[in-house]
Design an enzyme around this catalytic site. Structure first.
Site, PDB file in Angstrom:
ATOM      1  CG  HIS A 176      -1.752  -1.144   1.470  1.00 26.69           C
ATOM      2  ND1 HIS A 176      -2.943  -1.334   0.801  1.00 26.69           N
ATOM      3  CD2 HIS A 176      -1.626  -2.207   2.306  1.00 26.69           C
ATOM      4  CE1 HIS A 176      -3.504  -2.461   1.222  1.00 26.69           C
ATOM      5  NE2 HIS A 176      -2.725  -3.012   2.136  1.00 26.69           N
TER       6      HIS A 176
HETATM    7  C1  BDR Z   1      -3.007   0.615   5.480  1.00 32.06           C
HETATM    8  O1  BDR Z   1      -3.158   0.030   6.769  1.00 32.06           O
HETATM    9  C2  BDR Z   1      -1.926  -0.390   7.276  1.00 32.06           C
HETATM   10  O2  BDR Z   1      -2.024  -1.665   7.811  1.00 32.06           O
HETATM   11  C3  BDR Z   1      -0.931  -0.290   6.155  1.00 32.06           C
HETATM   12  O3  BDR Z   1       0.331   0.103   6.662  1.00 32.06           O
HETATM   13  C4  BDR Z   1      -1.519   0.751   5.248  1.00 32.06           C
HETATM   14  O4  BDR Z   1      -1.119   2.053   5.621  1.00 32.06           O
HETATM   15  C5  BDR Z   1      -3.720  -0.266   4.466  1.00 32.06           C
HETATM   16  O5  BDR Z   1      -5.089  -0.313   4.748  1.00 32.06           O
END
Ligand code: BDR
Ligand code: CA
Length: 311
Positions: A241
């Site tokens: 992400h």
């Molecule tokens: C987001 O949530 C976190 O677990 C990850 O680092 C990312 O920023 C994804 O939904």
């Protein structure tokens, strides 16, 4: 001249890759790293951020601790994804570089007030608590922010934490509401986009084959990070992400999105933290964000390989 950024983060393996990408990129000047409670509690996110800076050979980087919990709700963490430390996978060490004494929110306010020319971009990789608190403490800073590029939300892809909500927005929907109603230019990297930047066996092997410490560390983090998502999505790997936030600053031409209105749900128990994206522009509400929906994923990973190899 390098673009000035502040990274606000809750590392997190994917946050760590984003930080490595930024620190490896001469086009960016990272003014500081501000930490927030999110994937794991603050004591761990600030420690993890310092580990990543040491890994990148940047023990001089100012790292600050910020909010210990969301503005209104209790903290929800995600050890089930990231492991107990938040950075499970590689062998971790106790960082020796200092945590700065100043509060993250004060650093953000001070930095924006001393860069009044709108030169600073905020890169937000976690819940928006620190950013909202800074805007509440010092509303004048809104006019000095170049833009906020953040990972959060989703539309057609639904949620990853509840059926309606993505993790970063779900954890602190009230903070997200402050930011989304601030009038500051926003660029949003939602699940719709990040679910297309997937790790694969080949991609993880390429990180390992870079041969440097950062490449091997990245591969070991991703080996762990994938476990949960592989099972959840039935995919070969996991969505990477947060590095999209930094990759967008480096190669905006590989991203495609649309100006839309996004409102944040803070009342319904069922859809708490949902990002209500007016993709079809049916609400008549003015656009407040650029919602990114497509990226050239090969170019994204090539950028990561190229930059992490330099560390
Ligand atoms: C987001 O949530 C976190 O677990 C990850 O680092 C990312 O920023 C994804 O939904
Ligand atoms: Ca994150």
């Amino acid at each position: 001249m390098a673009r000035k950024i502040i990274i606000d983060t809750d590392p997190g393996q994917d946050d760590a890759v984003a930080i490595l990408l930024a620190l490896a990129s001469p086009e960016l000047e990272v003014l500081g790293i501000t930490c927030v409670a999110g994937n794991v509690p603050l004591a761990l996110t600030q420690r993890n951020a310092r580990i990543v800076c040491e890994l990148a050979g940047r023990p001089d980087m100012p790292v600050f601790a910020g909010a210990t919990r969301p503005m209104v709700r209790s903290l929800v963490t995600a050890e089930y994804v990231h492991g107990k430390s938040g950075l499970n996978g590689p062998e971790l060490w106790e960082p020796t570089m200092p945590l700065r004494k100043e509060h993250a929110v004060d650093f953000i306010v001070k930095t924006l007030r001393t860069n009044r020319d709108g030169a600073v971009t905020l890169c937000v990789l976690g819940p928006l608590t620190n950013i909202a608190l800074a805007l509440i403490k010092a509303p004048d800073i809104a006019g000095h922010i170049h833009e906020i590029v953040l990972m959060g939300g989703g539309c057609f892809e639904g949620g990853n934490t509840t059926p309606a909500a993505e993790f970063n927005i779900y954890v602190d929907p009230h903070a997200a509401k402050v930011v989304f109603s601030s009038g500051i230019p926003l660029v949003v990297m939602p699940l719709d986009l990040t679910h297309t930047t997937m790790t694969t066996r080949t991609r993880v092997s390429r990180f390992r084959a870079l041969g440097n410490k950062a490449g091997v560390f990245t591969a070991e983090m991703l080996d762990f990070f994938e476990r949960f998502d592989k099972e959840k999505y039935g995919s070969e790997g996991a969505p990477l992400h947060d590095p999209n936030v930094i990759a967008y600053l480096l190669q905006p031409e590989i991203y495609q999105g649309r100006e839309v209105n996004i409102e944040i749900e803070t009342e319904s128990a069922l859809t708490m933290g949902m990002s209500v994206v007016d993709w079809w522009r049916v609400s008549g509400r003015a656009p407040n964000a650029t919602f990114m929906r497509k990226v050239d994923d090969e170019a994204f990973f090539d950028l990561l390989f190229d930059r992490i190899a330099r560390l």
